[in-house]
Design a protein around this motif. Structure first.
Motif, short mmCIF file in Angstrom:
data_model
loop_
_atom_site.label_atom_id
_atom_site.label_comp_id
_atom_site.label_asym_id
_atom_site.label_seq_id
_atom_site.Cartn_x
_atom_site.Cartn_y
_atom_site.Cartn_z
N UNK A 21 63.38 -21.46 108.73
CA UNK A 21 63.56 -20.13 109.32
C UNK A 21 64.75 -19.42 108.68
N UNK A 22 65.84 -20.14 108.46
CA UNK A 22 67.04 -19.53 107.85
C UNK A 22 66.78 -19.13 106.41
N UNK A 72 55.10 -21.31 108.64
CA UNK A 72 56.08 -21.24 107.55
C UNK A 72 55.38 -21.22 106.20
N UNK A 73 54.35 -22.04 106.03
CA UNK A 73 53.63 -22.08 104.76
C UNK A 73 52.97 -20.73 104.47
N UNK A 74 52.37 -20.13 105.48
CA UNK A 74 51.75 -18.81 105.29
C UNK A 74 52.82 -17.76 105.03
N UNK A 75 53.93 -17.84 105.75
CA UNK A 75 55.03 -16.90 105.56
C UNK A 75 55.63 -16.99 104.17
N UNK A 76 55.85 -18.21 103.69
CA UNK A 76 56.39 -18.37 102.33
C UNK A 76 55.39 -17.90 101.28
N UNK A 99 66.66 -15.19 104.80
CA UNK A 99 67.42 -14.74 103.64
C UNK A 99 66.48 -14.15 102.58
N UNK A 100 65.37 -14.82 102.31
CA UNK A 100 64.42 -14.34 101.31
C UNK A 100 63.76 -13.02 101.72
N UNK A 104 56.29 -14.69 110.71
CA UNK A 104 55.73 -16.03 110.58
C UNK A 104 56.82 -17.07 110.33
N UNK A 105 57.83 -16.71 109.54
CA UNK A 105 58.89 -17.66 109.23
C UNK A 105 59.82 -17.90 110.42
N UNK A 106 59.94 -16.93 111.30
CA UNK A 106 60.77 -17.13 112.49
C UNK A 106 60.02 -17.86 113.60
#
Length: 144
Positions: free
Chosen positions: A42-43, A95-99, A47-48, A86-88
């Protein structure tokens, strides 16, 4: 499939997948490292998203200054917003979809295909509508 059915399926399937993956990872590396990994993703994601968001805002500004429509940059902003959400969200599947949304070539390819698909569809609809549409001709006179 209707949009409502798809959303209902997603609201059921995604949490179940997240729970299953979290249990699997927690079983392999332990509960505390799993929680730490979720917080770390999440962190890093925040940032990204922030860095790419600033560059997207600058791209929108450049397009507007050049007198161009910033369609792709606006869609990239929407992708970044979705990626951030998604990442939060706790879990490895989101997370995988968010990245994946943060990979610029992948994001741009999806956006360009979407725009191309919509333009072609609307062009065909306009052509079909021009043959079947009703045209009302007339004149008007403005009286003050």
């Amino acid at each position: 499939m209707k949009v409502l059915h798809l959303l209902l399926l997603l609201f059921i399937a995604v949490p179940l997948a997240e729970i299953w993956v979290l249990l699997q990872v927690g079983g392999m590396i332990g509960a505390l490292p799993t929680i730490g990994l979720v917080v770390l993703t999440a962190a890093v994601g925040a940032v990204l998203v922030r860095a790419q968001g600033f560059s997207t805002v600058l791209e929108v500004r450049r397009n507007l200054d050049a007198g161009e429509v910033p369609a792709v940059a606006i869609f990239e902003g929407i992708f970044l917003l979705v990626a951030g959400a998604l990442l939060l969200t706790p879990g490895f599947v989101t997370d995988a979809i968010g990245f994946a949304c943060l990979v610029p070539p992948l994001r741009r390819t999806v956006i360009l295909r979407f725009i191309e698909m919509r333009v072609i569809r609307s062009h065909h609809a306009a052509e079909a509508g021009s043959h079947r549409g009703h045209v009302f001709e007339g004149e008007f006179k403005r009286e003050d």
